[in-house]
Design a protein around this motif. Sequence first.
Motif, PDB file in Angstrom:
ATOM      1  N   GLY A  98      26.426  -0.692 -10.519  1.00 46.94           N
ATOM      2  CA  GLY A  98      27.565  -1.422 -10.018  1.00 46.94           C
ATOM      3  C   GLY A  98      27.703  -2.818 -10.578  1.00 46.94           C
ATOM      4  N   THR A  99      27.209  -3.053 -11.784  1.00 45.20           N
ATOM      5  CA  THR A  99      27.257  -4.387 -12.361  1.00 45.20           C
ATOM      6  C   THR A  99      28.351  -4.483 -13.410  1.00 45.20           C
ATOM      7  OG1 THR A  99      25.574  -3.769 -13.998  1.00 45.20           O
ATOM      8  CG2 THR A  99      24.808  -4.802 -11.966  1.00 45.20           C
ATOM      9  N   VAL A 100      28.797  -5.695 -13.641  1.00 48.70           N
ATOM     10  CA  VAL A 100      29.782  -5.988 -14.670  1.00 48.70           C
ATOM     11  C   VAL A 100      29.092  -6.829 -15.730  1.00 48.70           C
ATOM     12  CG1 VAL A 100      31.957  -7.176 -15.139  1.00 48.70           C
ATOM     13  CG2 VAL A 100      31.686  -5.871 -13.048  1.00 48.70           C
ATOM     14  N   ASP A 101      29.380  -6.564 -16.985  1.00 48.14           N
ATOM     15  CA  ASP A 101      28.752  -7.294 -18.086  1.00 48.14           C
ATOM     16  C   ASP A 101      29.238  -8.739 -18.080  1.00 48.14           C
ATOM     17  OD1 ASP A 101      27.632  -8.233 -20.404  1.00 48.14           O
ATOM     18  OD2 ASP A 101      28.906  -7.067 -21.749  1.00 48.14           O
ATOM     19  N   THR A 102      28.387  -9.643 -17.635  1.00 46.66           N
ATOM     20  CA  THR A 102      28.733 -11.070 -17.604  1.00 46.66           C
ATOM     21  C   THR A 102      28.010 -11.854 -18.689  1.00 46.66           C
ATOM     22  OG1 THR A 102      27.002 -11.447 -15.945  1.00 46.66           O
ATOM     23  CG2 THR A 102      29.232 -11.040 -15.140  1.00 46.66           C
ATOM     24  N   GLY A 103      27.365 -11.142 -19.623  1.00 44.02           N
ATOM     25  CA  GLY A 103      26.657 -11.829 -20.701  1.00 44.02           C
ATOM     26  C   GLY A 103      25.460 -12.595 -20.168  1.00 44.02           C
ATOM     27  N   ALA A 104      25.110 -13.653 -20.874  1.00 47.98           N
ATOM     28  CA  ALA A 104      23.958 -14.464 -20.477  1.00 47.98           C
ATOM     29  C   ALA A 104      24.383 -15.700 -19.699  1.00 47.98           C
ATOM     30  CB  ALA A 104      23.175 -14.873 -21.725  1.00 47.98           C
ATOM     31  N   TYR A 105      25.583 -15.706 -19.161  1.00 46.53           N
ATOM     32  CA  TYR A 105      26.124 -16.905 -18.523  1.00 46.53           C
ATOM     33  C   TYR A 105      25.780 -16.928 -17.042  1.00 46.53           C
ATOM     34  CZ  TYR A 105      28.824 -16.820 -22.832  1.00 46.53           C
ATOM     35  OH  TYR A 105      29.205 -16.771 -24.155  1.00 46.53           O
ATOM     36  N   ASP A 106      25.436 -18.120 -16.546  1.00 50.12           N
ATOM     37  CA  ASP A 106      25.164 -18.287 -15.119  1.00 50.12           C
ATOM     38  C   ASP A 106      26.224 -19.136 -14.432  1.00 50.12           C
ATOM     39  OD1 ASP A 106      24.605 -20.720 -16.211  1.00 50.12           O
ATOM     40  OD2 ASP A 106      22.534 -20.843 -15.496  1.00 50.12           O
ATOM     41  N   ASP A 107      27.318 -19.403 -15.149  1.00 46.93           N
ATOM     42  CA  ASP A 107      28.445 -20.159 -14.616  1.00 46.93           C
ATOM     43  C   ASP A 107      29.626 -19.197 -14.471  1.00 46.93           C
ATOM     44  OD1 ASP A 107      30.068 -22.155 -13.760  1.00 46.93           O
ATOM     45  OD2 ASP A 107      29.713 -23.497 -15.447  1.00 46.93           O
ATOM     46  N   VAL A 108      30.437 -19.393 -13.449  1.00 39.50           N
ATOM     47  CA  VAL A 108      31.457 -18.409 -13.093  1.00 39.50           C
ATOM     48  C   VAL A 108      32.490 -18.221 -14.199  1.00 39.50           C
ATOM     49  CG1 VAL A 108      33.365 -17.919 -11.509  1.00 39.50           C
ATOM     50  CG2 VAL A 108      31.185 -18.725 -10.614  1.00 39.50           C
ATOM     51  N   VAL A 109      33.072 -19.319 -14.702  1.00 39.36           N
ATOM     52  CA  VAL A 109      34.174 -19.191 -15.664  1.00 39.36           C
ATOM     53  C   VAL A 109      33.719 -18.566 -16.986  1.00 39.36           C
ATOM     54  CG1 VAL A 109      35.841 -20.484 -17.051  1.00 39.36           C
ATOM     55  CG2 VAL A 109      35.608 -20.966 -14.614  1.00 39.36           C
ATOM     56  N   PRO A 110      32.634 -19.035 -17.629  1.00 40.65           N
ATOM     57  CA  PRO A 110      32.195 -18.361 -18.854  1.00 40.65           C
ATOM     58  C   PRO A 110      31.866 -16.884 -18.638  1.00 40.65           C
ATOM     59  CG  PRO A 110      31.112 -20.481 -18.638  1.00 40.65           C
ATOM     60  CD  PRO A 110      31.813 -20.222 -17.341  1.00 40.65           C
ATOM     61  N   ALA A 111      31.197 -16.587 -17.527  1.00 40.75           N
ATOM     62  CA  ALA A 111      30.857 -15.189 -17.249  1.00 40.75           C
ATOM     63  C   ALA A 111      32.112 -14.357 -17.039  1.00 40.75           C
ATOM     64  CB  ALA A 111      29.951 -15.116 -16.016  1.00 40.75           C
ATOM     65  N   LEU A 112      33.078 -14.905 -16.331  1.00 46.13           N
ATOM     66  CA  LEU A 112      34.333 -14.193 -16.091  1.00 46.13           C
ATOM     67  C   LEU A 112      35.068 -13.939 -17.400  1.00 46.13           C
ATOM     68  CD1 LEU A 112      36.483 -13.209 -13.978  1.00 46.13           C
ATOM     69  CD2 LEU A 112      37.470 -15.483 -14.189  1.00 46.13           C
ATOM     70  N   ALA A 113      35.171 -14.967 -18.244  1.00 45.30           N
ATOM     71  CA  ALA A 113      35.877 -14.812 -19.516  1.00 45.30           C
ATOM     72  C   ALA A 113      35.204 -13.744 -20.380  1.00 45.30           C
ATOM     73  CB  ALA A 113      35.931 -16.152 -20.247  1.00 45.30           C
ATOM     74  N   HIS A 114      33.882 -13.765 -20.428  1.00 49.83           N
ATOM     75  CA  HIS A 114      33.151 -12.760 -21.201  1.00 49.83           C
ATOM     76  C   HIS A 114      33.407 -11.359 -20.647  1.00 49.83           C
ATOM     77  CE1 HIS A 114      29.734 -10.972 -23.409  1.00 49.83           C
ATOM     78  NE2 HIS A 114      29.512 -10.311 -22.288  1.00 49.83           N
ATOM     79  N   ALA A 115      33.326 -11.215 -19.310  1.00 54.31           N
ATOM     80  CA  ALA A 115      33.512  -9.904 -18.696  1.00 54.31           C
ATOM     81  C   ALA A 115      34.909  -9.360 -18.947  1.00 54.31           C
ATOM     82  CB  ALA A 115      33.230  -9.990 -17.196  1.00 54.31           C
ATOM     83  N   VAL A 116      35.918 -10.225 -18.823  1.00 62.72           N
ATOM     84  CA  VAL A 116      37.297  -9.785 -19.042  1.00 62.72           C
ATOM     85  C   VAL A 116      37.498  -9.347 -20.482  1.00 62.72           C
ATOM     86  CG1 VAL A 116      39.700 -10.570 -19.153  1.00 62.72           C
ATOM     87  CG2 VAL A 116      38.298 -11.116 -17.159  1.00 62.72           C
TER      88      VAL A 116
END
Length: 417
Positions: A98-116
């Motif tokens: 149930g995970t989404v690929d958020t990359g190696a980011y621990d900040d919301v916006v970078p992780a969100l941009a990567h996932a999108v």
Amino acid sequence: MTAPVPDVVLREYGPADSVPLGSAAGRALAASGVLHSATPDPAQDGHWLLRAGSRVGAIRTPGGPVVRIMPKTPVSRIFFLLGFSHDPERAWRDDREGTVDTGAYDDVVPALAHAVERRIDAALRQGVLQGYREVEESSLVVRGRIREADQIRRHFGRTPPVEIAYDAYTADTAENRILRAAVERLLRLPGVPGSVRRRLAHQRLRLADALPLVRGQELPRWQPSRLNSRYQPALRLCEAVLRGSSPEHLLPGADPLVVDGFLIDMNQLFEDFVTVALSEALKAQGLTPRPQDPHHLDTAGLVRIRPDLVVCTSDGRTPVAVVDAKYKVEKADGRPNADLYQALAYATVLGLREAHLVYAAGREPTRFHEVRRTGEGADGRGVRLYQHSVDIAREPRQLMAALHDIAGRLTRAGSPL
């Protein structure tokens, strides 16, 4: 050359930080309500005391710094919770954890941009989805059908042009408009890494045939189908981006001051997660969940209450339990007394033997309180108030197991008083 203004980094529900901030930016933050508090620092001129509340993400202030609010919860887990908030059918959750690929980011916006970007890339891997869309226009040639009423009203006695309507097979669909709008939104957000920004720009080119959305316009509607199944994970996440983008905030009687960014309200996110996850589990047990079910505390109907979840029998007529989710822990022991009073009010109004509070408060064991002088019936047992804790930092399978345990307790709830 003016030196760049450094970002301000705050922690969700952390202590207030004194930061150098212009009066316009400080007033905009205070008026926006996105922080728990924003006040001038009485101990230091030109500084403001900023304290984050339940919202995490990043916002850009007018002429001031970017304010980044770091979550207490791992970013990957936030997106798992977001899946329940925006997609009860689990359309964009991975099959295993149930995970989404958020990359190696621990900040919301970078992780969100990567996932999108990753989701959109997967959606477009087989090409841009096309579909039929009804078009009404004035044309020099007849195509489709003539709109007779418009033709007479606008061009009576003259041809061409001709008012026509037809179905066009095009990439300008609701699905592609949503994807493009989310990409363009992310490209404007502060804190998106350069490598991710370049990949998002590439996806925007691939979606160039979809018309851009007007800011503030309602999102176009789409229906899940076999044809757009490969788009659905990206669509759910993109809708979350567009709905989580903070609006412009204006100070009354002053020039417009814009506070712009992307924020997730962890209070609301946890409440939505608990409500939907328990509802899914209870439906499987043959019970009827009623989220945000309104009632009145008083006989005159002046005091309204709205529990997060009322659990009813299979026919939906008789309440058997009530649930309220609590994300923030106010006291050191994690069990605020005010929550118990609220739960007792719910149980009293609904005529229940028990009420349940669900906290995002680590791995504390379930406790219950039996309320004095509420016992009726042969057993004399009073109203019981249960307090459950779930650790939202745990792996999704463990997190879901904890919610299923609570659902099991609810299925065993006693009959009404």
